[in-house]
Design an enzyme around this catalytic site. Sequence first.
Site, PDB file in Angstrom:
ATOM      1  CG  HIS A  25       4.498   3.010  10.779  1.00 36.57           C
ATOM      2  ND1 HIS A  25       5.290   3.805   9.991  1.00 36.57           N
ATOM      3  CD2 HIS A  25       5.296   2.548  11.766  1.00 36.57           C
ATOM      4  CE1 HIS A  25       6.518   3.829  10.479  1.00 36.57           C
ATOM      5  NE2 HIS A  25       6.548   3.063  11.552  1.00 36.57           N
ATOM      6  CD  GLU A  59       1.213   5.888   7.462  1.00 36.07           C
ATOM      7  OE1 GLU A  59       1.835   6.919   7.164  1.00 36.07           O
ATOM      8  OE2 GLU A  59       1.422   5.273   8.535  1.00 36.07           O
ATOM      9  CB  CYS A  82       3.869   3.607   5.200  1.00 35.74           C
ATOM     10  SG  CYS A  82       3.838   3.118   6.948  1.00 35.74           S
ATOM     11  CB  CYS A 104       8.034   6.170   6.901  1.00 33.90           C
ATOM     12  SG  CYS A 104       7.346   4.506   7.124  1.00 33.90           S
TER      13      CYS A 104
END
Length: 153
Positions: free
Chosen positions: A53, A55, A86, A83
């Site tokens: 991801h 992040e 993260c 999410c």
Amino acid sequence: MSDDERYMREALQEALRALDKGEVPVGAVAVRDGVIIARGHNLRETRRDPTAHAEMIALQQASRVLGGWRLVGVTLYCTLEPCAMCAAAMVQARLPRLVYGAPDPKAGAAGSVLNLTASPLLNHRVEVIGGVLAEEAAAILARFFASLRTTTE
């Protein structure tokens, strides 16, 4: 333009890089002392990695730049509310501040569905500012998902 808007515009550029690669267009930048120290955009499809991801990539880069896992003094700018994975990584990294663009009513873990960033059950809390350039961030995501619908119909 505020600093938060300025850095969110940088995160939006990262989201567009993800879009160009056919990835879900989410971008992130990590900032410390007014300097961008890390950038990331979604690469889950490219890397075939569920943890790739935006992040997570930015947090990992920031840790390398700073030479440690504690991200003291860092603000992370993300185009989409993080999410659970993260958000938990941000807590583990002792991230002091998160600024995100669009909320995620299906999987957001910084206040929408869950609030891991402020949980009294965890050992750290992250200051969260949401909704910065939310319309722009949401528009990029909407464009991506609309293109998926037209290619599968």
